[in-house]
Design a protein around this motif. Structure first.
Motif, PDB file in Angstrom:
ATOM      1  N   VAL A   1      10.675   7.087  -5.938  1.00  0.00           N
ATOM      2  CA  VAL A   1      11.193   6.386  -4.766  1.00  0.00           C
ATOM      3  C   VAL A   1      12.427   7.100  -4.230  1.00  0.00           C
ATOM      4  O   VAL A   1      13.359   7.396  -4.981  1.00  0.00           O
ATOM      5  CB  VAL A   1      11.584   4.925  -5.114  1.00  0.00           C
ATOM      6  N   ASN A   2      12.422   7.376  -2.928  1.00  0.00           N
ATOM      7  CA  ASN A   2      13.625   7.814  -2.231  1.00  0.00           C
ATOM      8  C   ASN A   2      14.155   6.610  -1.455  1.00  0.00           C
ATOM      9  O   ASN A   2      13.572   6.208  -0.452  1.00  0.00           O
ATOM     10  CB  ASN A   2      13.314   8.959  -1.264  1.00  0.00           C
TER      11      ASN A   2
ATOM     12  N   GLU B   1       6.356  -5.015  -8.438  1.00  0.00           N
ATOM     13  CA  GLU B   1       4.999  -4.884  -8.951  1.00  0.00           C
ATOM     14  C   GLU B   1       4.093  -4.036  -8.060  1.00  0.00           C
ATOM     15  O   GLU B   1       2.998  -3.630  -8.463  1.00  0.00           O
ATOM     16  CB  GLU B   1       4.367  -6.257  -9.160  1.00  0.00           C
ATOM     17  N   ALA B   2       4.547  -3.742  -6.833  1.00  0.00           N
ATOM     18  CA  ALA B   2       3.733  -2.951  -5.916  1.00  0.00           C
ATOM     19  C   ALA B   2       3.822  -1.452  -6.209  1.00  0.00           C
ATOM     20  O   ALA B   2       2.951  -0.681  -5.804  1.00  0.00           O
ATOM     21  CB  ALA B   2       4.155  -3.216  -4.475  1.00  0.00           C
ATOM     22  N   LEU B   3       4.859  -1.027  -6.903  1.00  0.00           N
ATOM     23  CA  LEU B   3       5.045   0.394  -7.159  1.00  0.00           C
ATOM     24  C   LEU B   3       4.019   0.915  -8.156  1.00  0.00           C
ATOM     25  O   LEU B   3       3.614   0.219  -9.082  1.00  0.00           O
ATOM     26  CB  LEU B   3       6.457   0.642  -7.704  1.00  0.00           C
TER      27      LEU B   3
ATOM     28  N   LEU C   1       7.423   7.440  -2.553  1.00  0.00           N
ATOM     29  CA  LEU C   1       7.730   6.408  -1.565  1.00  0.00           C
ATOM     30  C   LEU C   1       9.117   6.648  -1.005  1.00  0.00           C
ATOM     31  O   LEU C   1      10.076   6.788  -1.760  1.00  0.00           O
ATOM     32  CB  LEU C   1       7.675   5.017  -2.202  1.00  0.00           C
ATOM     33  N   SER C   2       9.230   6.700   0.321  1.00  0.00           N
ATOM     34  CA  SER C   2      10.533   6.756   0.971  1.00  0.00           C
ATOM     35  C   SER C   2      10.724   5.483   1.782  1.00  0.00           C
ATOM     36  O   SER C   2       9.862   5.121   2.584  1.00  0.00           O
ATOM     37  CB  SER C   2      10.632   7.973   1.898  1.00  0.00           C
ATOM     38  N   THR C   3      11.833   4.795   1.543  1.00  0.00           N
ATOM     39  CA  THR C   3      12.138   3.575   2.291  1.00  0.00           C
ATOM     40  C   THR C   3      13.331   3.850   3.192  1.00  0.00           C
ATOM     41  O   THR C   3      14.383   4.277   2.737  1.00  0.00           O
ATOM     42  CB  THR C   3      12.431   2.402   1.338  1.00  0.00           C
ATOM     43  N   VAL C   4      13.143   3.601   4.477  1.00  0.00           N
ATOM     44  CA  VAL C   4      14.151   3.973   5.475  1.00  0.00           C
ATOM     45  C   VAL C   4      14.368   2.810   6.454  1.00  0.00           C
ATOM     46  O   VAL C   4      14.167   2.930   7.653  1.00  0.00           O
ATOM     47  CB  VAL C   4      13.745   5.262   6.226  1.00  0.00           C
ATOM     48  N   THR C   5      14.779   1.682   5.899  1.00  0.00           N
ATOM     49  CA  THR C   5      14.995   0.486   6.712  1.00  0.00           C
ATOM     50  C   THR C   5      16.438  -0.005   6.529  1.00  0.00           C
ATOM     51  O   THR C   5      17.080   0.316   5.528  1.00  0.00           O
ATOM     52  CB  THR C   5      14.042  -0.647   6.296  1.00  0.00           C
ATOM     53  N   PRO C   6      16.940  -0.814   7.476  1.00  0.00           N
ATOM     54  CA  PRO C   6      18.320  -1.304   7.394  1.00  0.00           C
ATOM     55  C   PRO C   6      18.439  -2.699   6.802  1.00  0.00           C
ATOM     56  O   PRO C   6      19.419  -3.393   7.040  1.00  0.00           O
ATOM     57  CB  PRO C   6      18.747  -1.304   8.866  1.00  0.00           C
ATOM     58  N   VAL C   7      17.467  -3.136   6.003  1.00  0.00           N
ATOM     59  CA  VAL C   7      17.409  -4.526   5.565  1.00  0.00           C
ATOM     60  C   VAL C   7      18.511  -4.874   4.570  1.00  0.00           C
ATOM     61  O   VAL C   7      19.055  -3.999   3.890  1.00  0.00           O
ATOM     62  CB  VAL C   7      16.037  -4.858   4.937  1.00  0.00           C
ATOM     63  N   ARG C   8      18.807  -6.158   4.494  1.00  0.00           N
ATOM     64  CA  ARG C   8      19.817  -6.660   3.555  1.00  0.00           C
ATOM     65  C   ARG C   8      19.206  -7.553   2.482  1.00  0.00           C
ATOM     66  O   ARG C   8      19.923  -8.141   1.672  1.00  0.00           O
ATOM     67  CB  ARG C   8      20.907  -7.420   4.332  1.00  0.00           C
ATOM     68  N   GLU C   9      17.901  -7.664   2.469  1.00  0.00           N
ATOM     69  CA  GLU C   9      17.178  -8.370   1.420  1.00  0.00           C
ATOM     70  C   GLU C   9      16.031  -7.488   0.973  1.00  0.00           C
ATOM     71  O   GLU C   9      15.383  -6.847   1.799  1.00  0.00           O
ATOM     72  CB  GLU C   9      16.635  -9.715   1.925  1.00  0.00           C
TER      73      GLU C   9
ATOM     74  N   GLU D   1       0.833  -1.206   0.000  1.00  0.00           N
ATOM     75  CA  GLU D   1       0.000   0.000   0.000  1.00  0.00           C
ATOM     76  C   GLU D   1       0.869   1.257   0.000  1.00  0.00           C
ATOM     77  O   GLU D   1       0.567   2.235  -0.692  1.00  0.00           O
ATOM     78  CB  GLU D   1      -0.923  -0.009   1.212  1.00  0.00           C
ATOM     79  N   ALA D   2       1.937   1.235   0.769  1.00  0.00           N
ATOM     80  CA  ALA D   2       2.847   2.380   0.804  1.00  0.00           C
ATOM     81  C   ALA D   2       3.508   2.576  -0.555  1.00  0.00           C
ATOM     82  O   ALA D   2       3.670   3.705  -1.037  1.00  0.00           O
ATOM     83  CB  ALA D   2       3.896   2.184   1.886  1.00  0.00           C
TER      84      ALA D   2
END
Length: 335
Positions: free
Chosen positions: A225-226, A217-219, A203-211, A196-197
């Motif tokens: 995207v930031n 397809e959600a975009l 869209l801003s993604t601010v997570t420390p993930v490694r995967e 949904e986000a």
């Protein structure tokens, strides 16, 4: 002559987004003009403490700008990442200190909290990218990751786009609830899924993930995207296909290929030189075109630059000095 000490509250009070955003934009423009000195970020790895130190020095000269007040400044930020701090020492994972200096004399004009400064300048950088790459009428913002950086992302982006609806996604429901409570009086804000986000205009993604956690397809068809979270080698928030399908703009070639959102597919050869559109500074100066009518997804790979710190520190120092804020002290014993 005295040095001004500015704690986190003082930095927050004086780092007003309407001032920080244009200052950071000027820093990107100066970088494209070649009016900066910014050595590569250096690391001290501390495996025995599961942490590291990073030093970020820079000199920034905006005297060649046709639109801004002429000034130059130098600074160095000393920042750490110690993931065990909250559980083991009741300390933040990230702490930063910035020394802001007069380039002509090298006198340390200020010592200020670099953690709050980083939050503000990172949000401002996303706002600059959004202004040049998002659709003009963007009214919805998705945020993946409801930590402290999510707040400055919304505050900054809402300065340059008429944001009305905000969808925030996080694995921690308490963080989502706190975010919704903080902004519920200003926006139509709610918690939601990553999908949904991702469907929002920005869209801003601010997570420390490694995967990768954001499906291609959600975009939305024209989502900007930031990509903020990847700040070290091996980190990645978005699928490689997203990068291949998007107009990808980076803040700095060396940093992004080493530790930005593109670093993993870059290292594997899945994403390369021909897939990069350009650096944000070149778009700010007009040397490279920003968003066009034909663009679909755009993506800004933000690793965070020392010149952004200098620009934000300049705003904080000048405003605090003018308003008589902060604590002056004789650091060098010259008075």
């Amino acid at each position: 002559m005295q040095t001004l000490l500015l704690d986190s509250d003082a930095v927050a009070a004086n780092a007003q987004m309407p001032d920080v955003i244009p200052a950071v934009e000027e820093a990107f423009a100066a970088d494209d003009r070649g009016d900066v000195q910014m050595p590569a970020k250096s690391y001290i790895e501390l495996e025995q403490y599961n942490g590291d130190f990073r030093s970020m020095p820079a000199y920034l000269d905006v005297t060649g700008s046709a639109t801004a007040e002429e000034w130059d400044a130098a600074a160095v930020k000393w920042v750490n990442v110690h993931p065990d701090n909250p559980s083991d020492h009741d300390l933040p994972t990230v702490m930063g200190t910035l020394i802001y200096s007069d380039p002509e004399t090298a006198y340390p004009l200020a010592i200020m909290d670099g953690t709050e400064l980083t939050l503000q300048r990172t949000g401002a950088a996303a706002a600059v990218a959004t202004d040049h790459l998002a659709i003009e009428g963007a009214t919805s913002l998705g945020i993946v990751g409801a930590g402290v950086q999510s707040y400055s992302q919304l505050e900054a982006i809402a300065e340059i786009r008429p944001i009305e609806t905000v969808v925030v996604s996080d694995v921690d429901d308490a963080r989502v609830a706190a975010f919704v409570e903080a902004f519920g009086d200003q926006f139509d804000v709610r918690g939601g899924s990553i999908e949904e986000a991702a469907s929002c205009d920005v869209l801003s993604t601010v997570t420390p993930v490694r995967e990768p956690i954001v499906p291609r397809e959600a975009l939305g068809e024209h989502t900007h995207v930031n990509a903020i979270g990847a700040d070290a080698a091996g980190k990645q928030e978005h699928e490689a296909q997203t990068l291949l399908d998007a107009k990808v703009v980076i803040d700095d070639y060396e940093q992004c290929t080493h530790s930005g959102e593109i670093n993993v597919p870059w290292a594997s050869g899945e994403f390369g030189e021909d897939d990069l559109y350009g650096e944000l500074g070149a778009i700010v100066t007009g040397h490279v075109e920003g968003r066009t009518a034909d663009d679909g997804i755009t993506l800004f790979d933000s690793t965070g630059l020392a010149i952004q710190d200098v620009a934000a520190a300049h705003v904080v120092y000048e405003r605090a000095t003018a308003d008589g804020e902060g604590t002056p002290f004789d650091l060098l014993g010259l008075d």
